[in-house]
Design a protein around this motif. Structure first.
Motif, mmCIF file in Angstrom:
data_model
loop_
_atom_site.group_PDB
_atom_site.id
_atom_site.type_symbol
_atom_site.label_atom_id
_atom_site.label_comp_id
_atom_site.label_asym_id
_atom_site.label_seq_id
_atom_site.Cartn_x
_atom_site.Cartn_y
_atom_site.Cartn_z
ATOM 1 N N HIS A 243 0.860 -1.190 0.000
ATOM 2 C CA HIS A 243 0.000 0.000 0.000
ATOM 3 C C HIS A 243 0.895 1.239 0.000
ATOM 4 O O HIS A 243 1.700 1.441 0.915
ATOM 5 N N PRO A 244 0.789 2.093 -0.990
ATOM 6 C CA PRO A 244 1.761 3.193 -1.145
ATOM 7 C C PRO A 244 1.815 4.160 0.022
ATOM 8 O O PRO A 244 2.871 4.740 0.297
ATOM 9 N N LYS A 245 0.709 4.370 0.726
ATOM 10 C CA LYS A 245 0.712 5.337 1.830
ATOM 11 C C LYS A 245 1.361 4.792 3.097
ATOM 12 O O LYS A 245 1.671 5.567 4.009
ATOM 13 N N SER A 246 1.544 3.478 3.168
ATOM 14 C CA SER A 246 2.098 2.901 4.394
ATOM 15 C C SER A 246 3.594 3.174 4.522
ATOM 16 O O SER A 246 4.116 3.258 5.632
ATOM 17 N N PHE A 247 4.309 3.353 3.416
ATOM 18 C CA PHE A 247 5.766 3.490 3.473
ATOM 19 C C PHE A 247 6.210 4.861 3.982
ATOM 20 O O PHE A 247 7.050 4.934 4.889
ATOM 21 N N PRO A 248 5.682 5.968 3.454
ATOM 22 C CA PRO A 248 6.043 7.264 4.044
ATOM 23 C C PRO A 248 5.658 7.358 5.522
ATOM 24 O O PRO A 248 6.371 7.989 6.310
ATOM 25 N N THR A 253 11.284 5.944 1.956
ATOM 26 C CA THR A 253 11.214 6.772 0.759
ATOM 27 C C THR A 253 9.957 6.418 -0.028
ATOM 28 O O THR A 253 9.701 5.236 -0.298
ATOM 29 N N ALA A 254 9.187 7.426 -0.404
ATOM 30 C CA ALA A 254 7.900 7.169 -1.042
ATOM 31 C C ALA A 254 8.067 6.465 -2.386
ATOM 32 O O ALA A 254 7.362 5.506 -2.692
ATOM 33 N N GLN A 288 20.444 8.999 -0.405
ATOM 34 C CA GLN A 288 19.890 8.550 0.881
ATOM 35 C C GLN A 288 18.442 8.081 0.783
ATOM 36 O O GLN A 288 17.515 8.814 1.116
ATOM 37 N N GLN A 289 18.292 6.849 0.396
ATOM 38 C CA GLN A 289 16.966 6.246 0.275
ATOM 39 C C GLN A 289 16.808 5.118 1.294
ATOM 40 O O GLN A 289 17.736 4.342 1.533
ATOM 41 N N LYS A 290 15.632 5.066 1.879
ATOM 42 C CA LYS A 290 15.297 4.003 2.822
ATOM 43 C C LYS A 290 14.085 3.275 2.264
ATOM 44 O O LYS A 290 13.059 3.897 1.961
ATOM 45 N N PHE A 291 14.197 1.959 2.110
ATOM 46 C CA PHE A 291 13.101 1.206 1.501
ATOM 47 C C PHE A 291 13.095 -0.226 2.023
ATOM 48 O O PHE A 291 14.024 -0.687 2.686
#
Length: 365
Positions: A243-248, A253-254, A288-291
């Motif tokens: 679900h895209p909104k759960s990550f931010p 990183t969106a 700097q990406q977090k995923f």
């Protein structure tokens, strides 16, 4: 697990009730309870012992309630090394939902007394359905109890999709009555309670993801580390689903920009009982990406189609140009919760819940 409700559990029930209620016909109870018990599965054993309790305890629930509320003082808690020792009280607790369903106020007293011995999460559900106004008032009252078992009961008992419990279909359709209970418990001092709140929200997210995400976003504004953990645990299924909104919400990183430099199978054919191995290497294309990196196995089903299940791989934090690489193995040894079928399967790499690449492999009988 059904062995948690075998003869030793029956004897513990007899011992406890007889200590409170000397008129109890212990011999009759044991004889009736053990008759055919070995042939029954776990939930059938619970139902069977409830039926025997109905035959052997007073018909007047007010009198029975007095017996049950006094029972914990005399209860044999079993062997501390026995992980199933709590099962003995399960049919006694669920008996309350049968014998006391027309007298909810008395039943709540009994459930409050018995819940610390195991949990009354199954027994409270018929009352929520039949006496909703009184039950929600009681659940909210329990959120302020000094006893963490009762605070947890307030949350666990109203989970819409409680495992092993009857689904609360009205709450699946509209979870609004649950939210005041969870709001009252979100900062509870007990991890036991906070975990239940998270699991309740995870249940609700299966049907109402936007409501859960909105609530968690509101909570996050002034969240302690404990509440941050609760939010992460509550949204775990949404993360797996991508679900895209759960990550931010969780600080990821969106829209991460990542290049897959390698994704390869170390063995393209796997025999039943053996292990699939694969390697993956990713390189960050932005600073700097977090995923989240997961893998999904698309299992062959009996009908010849495949169905995916997502498994955790790694939470990754990379600067631009940095690489993440690892090898992973997945066992196809027989387990009780999944049946494997030979044929073409797939393994896929997911980044923030979105499939990026997949490879086919063959599972042989």
């Amino acid at each position: 697990m059904k062995n948690g409700l075998a003869e030793p559990a029956v004897q513990r029930i007899v011992k406890g009730i007889a200590a409170v209620y000397p008129e109890f016909d212990s011999h009759q109870f044991v004889e009736l309870a053990l008759k055919g018990l070995e042939e029954l599965e776990l939930k059938q054993r619970v139902t069977h012992i409830i039926e025997v309790l109905q035959q052997t305890l007073p018909e007047d629930f007010a009198k029975t309630c007095q017996i049950l509320t006094a029972l914990p003082q005399h209860w044999d808690r079993g062997d501390p090394d026995d992980s199933l020792r709590g099962f003995a009280i399960w049919p006694v607790t669920d008996y309350v939902a049968v014998a006391g369903i027309e007298q909810p106020q008395l039943a709540y007293q009994a459930l409050a007394a018995l819940s610390p011995l195991f949990s009354a999460e199954f027994a409270i559900r018929p009352f929520i359905e039949k006496h909703p106004e009184q039950s929600w008032e009681q659940l909210l009252a329990w959120t302020t109890s000094d006893d963490e078992h009762l605070r947890r009961l307030a949350s666990e008992g109203c989970r819409p999709r409680l495992p092993w419990g009857a689904q609360l279909k009205e709450l699946i359709a509209d979870p609004a009555p649950v939210f005041p209970v969870l709001e009252a418990l979100k900062n509870d001092s007990s991890l036991y309670v906070r975990r239940s709140v998270a699991n309740n929200l995870n249940d609700i997210a299966k049907d109402h993801p936007e409501q859960v995400l909105a609530l968690c976003l509101a909570w996050q504004q002034s969240a302690s580390s404990d509440l941050q953990w609760l939010i992460k645990h509550a949204t775990r299924s949404l993360v797996k689903q991508g679900h895209p909104k759960s990550f931010p919400l969780l600080g990821y990183t969106a829209e991460p920009k990542v290049e897959i430099e390698e994704f390869a199978l170390l063995n393209s054919e796997v025999a039943m009982g053996e292990t699939l191995s694969f390697a993956v290497a990713l390189r960050a294309q932005k600073p700097q990406q977090k995923f989240v990196v997961d893998y999904a196995l698309h299992f062959m089903k009996a009908n010849g189609k495949t169905a995916a299940k997502v498994f955790k791989l790694k939470n990754v934090n990379l600067a631009e140009g940095e690489m993440f690489a690892m090898e992973k193995s997945h066992s196809f040894k027989a387990i009780s919760t999944r049946r494997y079928y030979p044929g073409e399967h797939f393994v896929a790499i997911h980044i923030n819940g979105q499939e990026q690449a997949r490879l086919a492999f063959t599972l042989n009988a």
